[in-house]
Design an enzyme around this catalytic site. Structure first.
Site, PDB file in Angstrom:
ATOM      1  N   LYS A  41       0.851  -1.195   0.000  1.00  0.00           N
ATOM      2  CA  LYS A  41       0.000   0.000   0.000  1.00  0.00           C
ATOM      3  C   LYS A  41       0.879   1.236   0.000  1.00  0.00           C
ATOM      4  O   LYS A  41       1.721   1.395   0.889  1.00  0.00           O
ATOM      5  CB  LYS A  41      -0.880   0.025   1.255  1.00  0.00           C
ATOM      6  N   LYS A  82     -13.565  -8.100  -8.195  1.00  0.00           N
ATOM      7  CA  LYS A  82     -14.076  -8.690  -6.958  1.00  0.00           C
ATOM      8  C   LYS A  82     -15.391  -9.356  -7.323  1.00  0.00           C
ATOM      9  O   LYS A  82     -16.441  -8.697  -7.356  1.00  0.00           O
ATOM     10  CB  LYS A  82     -14.259  -7.602  -5.899  1.00  0.00           C
TER      11      LYS A  82
HETATM   12 MG    MG Z   1      -6.839  -1.812  -4.494  1.00  0.00          MG
END
Ligand code: MG
Length: 334
Positions: A137, A244
């Site tokens: 991240k 997703k």
């Molecule tokens: Mg992402």
């Protein structure tokens, strides 16, 4: 043919709050649905909308289930409004929506690294465990500091490793350009969502960045549902799509379009329970295109581990997916 419809709403605490751009997310909410045929066979599905996307709430999904009553026909999906994507997905699963035969026995998983310097301590043991794809991240601290850390991180990984950089839309165009220039010369598999979908001119910026730098860009927040997939395919997007499956109302249709376009897809968790993850992973195992490491390195995730999928390992095997028993999860809510 009539089915008996049951549903159970859940609220499950995460083991650790999940950090998002809008603050900490402490618990997952969703619904399990259960459809029983007259012959007694049963199908399950999970509806787990993501509150950040704001297109569907668990309350709306629950209210719709209540309005359907306890007897539904095979055409039940036609009674679900288009915005209730995860409920459509759940009912489609419970009706027996088949993923197709598995084409893989085992798929690689990307290791999730914490943001900032903590990644440097976290990565070596994961590399020792066998992970070779690492997701880091970024866009959390100062961009220059993070970019300086990238070489330290790459240096801490075994040869042949690849890094995914996920900015979660944190950068402006200038910052994104600096990162993409840097990433293009390093073993970076892709840079995920450099700019936010709601930022001004985001689509043009993403298309421009993708044309200007050799390192691929992956769309995540830009694709909340299958409508976005169709739109980006129409725009000629040649980067990655973070998919997703649990969030797609017509997931088979969306994957069919992506496969026909030979799109590069990364199958990822929506932080659903093992019930929804099983359905999503079956689609990943049946995917006809080239496979990238799965974005399913999320477990253990829940305070109540009964709702977790297979624990963080560098590979998920088809047996791990088959072992998930939706009936156990359903019963765990009673
Ligand atoms: Mg992402």
């Amino acid at each position: 043919m009539d089915f008996r419809l049951d549903f159970r709403r859940y609220r499950l605490e995460f083991r650790h709050p999940v950090r998002t751009s809008r603050g900490a997310w402490t618990a997952r909410e969703g619904l399990f649905v259960r459809l029983e045929r007259p012959d007694g066979t049963v199908g399950y599905g999970e509806a787990a909308p993501v509150p950040l996307f704001g297109r569907e709430t668990v309350g709306e999904a629950e209210a719709l289930c209540r309005s359907l009553g306890d007897r539904v026909g095979e055409q039940v999906l036609a009674q679900v409004p288009g915005n209730l994507s995860t409920l459509r997905n759940a009912l489609g699963c419970a009706l027996g929506g088949a993923a197709g035969a598995p084409r893989h026995r085992s798929l690689g998983v990307a290791a999730l690294l914490p943001s900032g310097r903590a990644a440097l301590e976290d990565a070596p043991p994961k590399a020792d465990a066998g992970f070779r794809t690492f997701k880091w991240k970024v866009g959390v601290g100062a961009a220059d500091d993070e970019r300086a850390m990238l070489d330290d991180l790459i240096g801490a990984l075994p040869p042949g490793s690849r890094v995914r950089l996920d900015a979660n839309g944190a950068w402006d165009r200038k910052t994104a350009e600096r990162w993409l220039g840097c990433a293009s010369e390093r073993p970076v598999e892709f840079v995920e969502q450099p700019v936010a979908p709601e930022s001004k001119g985001a689509d043009d910026t993403l298309l421009g960045l993708a044309a200007d730098y050799p390192v691929p860009i992956a769309l995540d927040e830009s694709i909340a549902d299958e409508g976005d997939i169709v739109r980006w395919l129409g725009l000629g997007w040649r980067g990655y799509f973070i998919v997703k499956p649990s969030l797609m109302g017509d997931v088979q249709g969306a994957l069919g379009k992506l496969a026909a376009a030979h799109a590069r897809v990364v199958f990822s968790s929506a932080l659903e329970t093992a019930m929804g993850a099983q359905a999503a992973l079956r689609l990943a195992f049946a995917w006809p295109g080239k496979m990238s490491a799965l974005g399913f390195g999320v477990w253990p995730l829940f305070a109540d581990s009964r709702f977790d999928g297979p624990g963080a390992a560098p590979f998920i095997r088809i047996e791990d997916v088959d072992r998930i028993n939706p009936e156990d999860l359903w019963n765990a809510l009673s």
